[in-house]
Every structure is written in structure tokens, then in C-alpha cells.
Design an enzyme around this catalytic site. Sequence first.
Site, PDB file in Angstrom:
ATOM      1  CB  SER A  50     -32.763  18.271   3.297  1.00  0.00           C
ATOM      2  OG  SER A  50     -33.021  18.591   4.649  1.00  0.00           O
ATOM      3  CG  PHE A  51     -32.268  15.256   0.643  1.00  0.00           C
ATOM      4  CD1 PHE A  51     -31.292  16.300   0.025  1.00  0.00           C
ATOM      5  CD2 PHE A  51     -31.856  14.785   1.895  1.00  0.00           C
ATOM      6  CE1 PHE A  51     -30.375  16.594   0.688  1.00  0.00           C
ATOM      7  CE2 PHE A  51     -30.862  15.324   2.558  1.00  0.00           C
ATOM      8  CZ  PHE A  51     -29.908  16.265   2.081  1.00  0.00           C
ATOM      9  CB  SER A  52     -38.261  13.753   0.792  1.00  0.00           C
ATOM     10  OG  SER A  52     -37.853  14.130   2.236  1.00  0.00           O
ATOM     11  CE  LYS A  69     -37.938  10.594   3.128  1.00  0.00           C
ATOM     12  NZ  LYS A  69     -37.469  10.815   4.372  1.00  0.00           N
ATOM     13  CE1 TYR A 121     -51.242  11.555   8.033  1.00  0.00           C
ATOM     14  CE2 TYR A 121     -53.401  10.572   7.784  1.00  0.00           C
ATOM     15  CZ  TYR A 121     -52.513  11.587   7.920  1.00  0.00           C
ATOM     16  OH  TYR A 121     -53.161  12.750   8.220  1.00  0.00           O
ATOM     17  CB  ALA A 122     -47.138   9.523  11.417  1.00  0.00           C
ATOM     18  CD  GLU A 126     -42.726  17.273  12.801  1.00  0.00           C
ATOM     19  OE1 GLU A 126     -42.220  18.218  13.556  1.00  0.00           O
ATOM     20  OE2 GLU A 126     -42.150  17.285  11.586  1.00  0.00           O
ATOM     21  CG  ASP A 165     -31.094  13.331  12.510  1.00  0.00           C
ATOM     22  OD1 ASP A 165     -31.098  14.243  13.549  1.00  0.00           O
ATOM     23  OD2 ASP A 165     -31.427  13.494  11.539  1.00  0.00           O
ATOM     24  CD  GLU A 169     -37.069  18.612  14.978  1.00  0.00           C
ATOM     25  OE1 GLU A 169     -36.723  18.232  15.886  1.00  0.00           O
ATOM     26  OE2 GLU A 169     -36.429  19.862  14.448  1.00  0.00           O
TER      27      GLU A 169
END
Length: 496
Positions: A50-52, A69, A121-122, A126, A165, A169
Site C-alpha cells: 500500500s505504501f511501497s 523496499k 531477497y525471497a 509468496e 498480520d 502473502e
Amino acid sequence: MSISCGNVNSDACQQVLVRTRYMKMTPPVEEVRKRSPSDYIFGKVLGEGSFSTVYLAKDVHTNREYAIKVLEKAHITREKKTEYVMREKEVLRLLGGSCQYFVHLYWTFQDAERLYFVLTYAKNGELLKQIDKHECFNIECTRYYTAELVLALEYLHGKEIVHRDLKPENVLFDENWHILITDFGSAKIVKEETERCDNESDTNFRKRRNSFVGTAQFVSPEMLTDTSSSYASDLWALGCIVYQMVSGLMPFRGGSEYLIFQKILNLEYEYPEGFDKIAKDLVEKLLVIVPNKRLGAIDAKPYVSIREHELFNGLNWVNLGPPPIISDSISEHIIPDHLEPGLDEEKVSRLQLDLLPPAPTPSRKKSQPGRKITDLSPDEIKERLDEQKTNLYHTFVGGNLILKQGLVDKKKGLFARRRMFLLTLGPHLYYVDPVTMVLKGEIPWSGDLRAEAKNFKIFFVYTPNRKYYLEDPEGYALEWCKAIEDVKTHYFPEKS
Ligand code: ATP
């Protein structure tokens, strides 16, 4: 806004971090060598929050790959998310690099416009994508990843941090298919919080949760009522994730956040036929309304009672062994060598727009004059729904018929995010990230929703709380407005 810079693990930096926190975040004079965007070559956009925006990037000095990020300062300030960003950074710092199951924050730095977090780095993306790809996991795979999640929670809670949270994801995979938990913006640092702050943190969390567009399915019942969140909130989320790994579905589903919340509060969910009995027993013991009654919640040594559950019979907790092979294809993203280091506006736009996957072919049928997009007989709806099953975006629309779809640039701050917009019966107006194939949100419908074209490309959608600034690169803005108006007339005739 300003954040401290440097290698997050160094003692010098730790002091700097603490000092800057209490000195209105003024950057320190003495610090380990400063990093800057020009230390990295920025490649593909890995995903957007949402912000990145998260980029794959290569360190020019070592050639090592990282996920960076990038957060726009103006956007963070405007949306009052400074606390969220600082929280994430603080938690990542507290976690350090000593548990393999969390993304590691290597560096933070900033330039005039942006903040940068250099993260592990993944490589394998997800958990959600893998569950969706395979539809569900077999029991061995579920056991393995549940065990990794339990070990991760033991570590996290041992550091007195509640994630709050946890969802598929936010569980990523590294190159060897081990989990990497991420996204700590909503986390609670228990030991730092006095009684007053604790409640404040929960209130802020609820405020944020109420305002974000995203999945609400993993929120625990206590987060929906007035009670504080606790470690057991993450155990609830663990139960939801186990359910989803086994069945491919989220336990609490519904057409709106309100309905989902009602189901959570009433513990209203079912097990699909064939759901593994042992996994079911574990889920039942985790999805318990009273936090203290969840399995493990009152363990003197977390999480002995979860470890002792039948699902893990015979498992060596000291060495879980190699992860199951869940996918043979590792998505290799190469950063071309000819790219210049650093990140500027031009590069941001290019990376946002150029590296899309082969474009899905949206239906671009022009509407027939005189005929409304909603003029459909039940048979036509049924027939089109059958056809729709082959549509790449069918899974995002909750079984509703797609009336119109197309790639639209959704402006947010200085950035434009390209999204697949899906106008459906229901009515719904969903938007999906076509790069990561993640549902990013939905423009909320009401009789007060209104669309207005500025020209052939740009159009606005007004809702009572927000004005969406949209641009159709192919110039079908008028078509979009007409389609939205048709849907409005159909569902809210009195408002049209
Ligand atoms: P929100 O802030 O809205 O909750 P988010 O937490 O998913 O969203 P980010 O942390 O910015 O937002 O991540 C955006 C996307 O980038 C993620 O969905 C994920 O697919 C990808 N991503 C994030 N971190 C990494 C990483 N370390 N390695 C690889 N991909 C990542």
C-alpha cells in the site's frame, strides 16, 4: 521525515538508531559508511504494498542480490504512516539476522524523496502463490511449513514481538524453499509498551486495519473486539494458514469484510470433505475464540504443546531436514548488467511499466449503442460465467460475472500503478496487480459512487471517501464511465 542510515547490525548503528529515534529522527553525523541508491542496480519490480514498491536490486560492490523496499516520503507523510514504517524498521532491527525464518534488514538509507530498506531477497515469492498454484499442499508439505512457522513464532514471541498480520502473502520463500516471514508494519513490541501505549497500539492497529484495503480473513476475534492483541493472535493466524495449506481455501470467507468479521466472531467455518483429520484437530485447537485456550497459548515453554501435536509425530525439531520440493521452477529474474546504478523518476516509471509479463488479453469490446452492459438474461450470465473460467482473472472476482476488464493506471502520489480493473456484477470494481497477480483491492460501491471522464484517457471515480485518479492508456476512459454508470443504474436506480 528522516531515518538513520547504515548497517543495521553494527553497534554504532544501533546507538545511532536509538538516538535518532529520540532526536526527531535527525540523521547522525558520525555513522558507518552511508549507503545510497547508487550502490545498487535496480531491476524488476517484485511487488507493491500500500505504501511501497519492492525492487530486485544488485549491490554494485558485491553483486549480491537484495529486495529493496522503497517508500515515498511524501506519500507516507500524507497518509500518516510514519509510525507504521518506523515500527517495521524497529522490529526488523530487533529480529537481527539470527533466525533464518525472517527477512533480514541489511541497510536503511534515504534520499530527498524516498526511504530505502535493503532486505533479504525471497527468491521464491509468496506462500500464497504456491498454495494457489498447487490448489493445496499435501500433508507432508503442510507439516513441514507448519513446523517452520512454529519455530519462527517461538523466536518472534521469544523476542516479545507479536506479528499481528500473519498470512500467506506475508510468508515468503528463500532460494532453498525455507520460509521468510515479512511485513512487520502492524507488529507489536510487547516489552516496549506500557499499559497505556499497549492499548494505544491496539487502537492504532484497529484504525489502520479499518482503513486498509486487503485481506481481513486472518484477523483474530480479539482484534475485532476491544480486547488487546497478544501472542495468541498469531496462533489464531497460524490455524488459518494451516487450514489454507490443507484445503487451498481461507477458513473465513464472505462477500464483504463485515461478513467475514461476523464469521470470525461466531467461529463460523467448515471443513471441506477430505480435510486431513490430524490437521483438522490442530486447526480446531488453534481456532479458539478465547485466546488463552488456543493450543500453546499458556505453555511455560512455547510452543511445546504445539510441537507435541500428532501432526508432528516423528519430526526432528532440531533439524527439520530438507524442505519438500514444492516447485521445480525457480523464477530467475536477471538484472541486466548494462543498467546504471541508482533510482530516479525515469527509472521508476520504466520499471513500473516496461517489465510487465506478456500482456493478458483483456476484453476490449466496445459497448453497443443503446444496450446497457448489464442487459443480460440469466442464460447469458450463465453462459458467460462458463466462458469466464478460462479468464486469467476469474479467481479474483468471487464468482461474479466480469462485465468489463482492462489495464488501467491507478495514480497514487507521484506513481502510477498499472492494474487490471475488473467491473463485475455484484457490483464490484476489483483491481489486480498484473505482475504479481495479486488482488490489490476494490473500489467500494455505493449509490454515491460516480465516474467522470476528463478526456479519452483520464477518468475519475468518486466514492464518499476518496477520489480515484485513473488513466486508461488505450483511451477507453469514456467506455469505463459508461460501463460504471450502467452498473450504477442497474443496482442503484434511485441514485442515477
Ligand atoms: P501492505 O503494506 O499493503 O500490507 P505488503 O506488506 O505486501 O503490503 P511490501 O512489504 O511492500 O507490501 O511488499 C510488496 C510485495 O513485494 C509483496 O507482496 C511481495 O510479493 C514482494 N516482496 C516484499 N518483500 C520481498 C522480499 N524480501 N523478497 C521478494 N519479494 C518481496
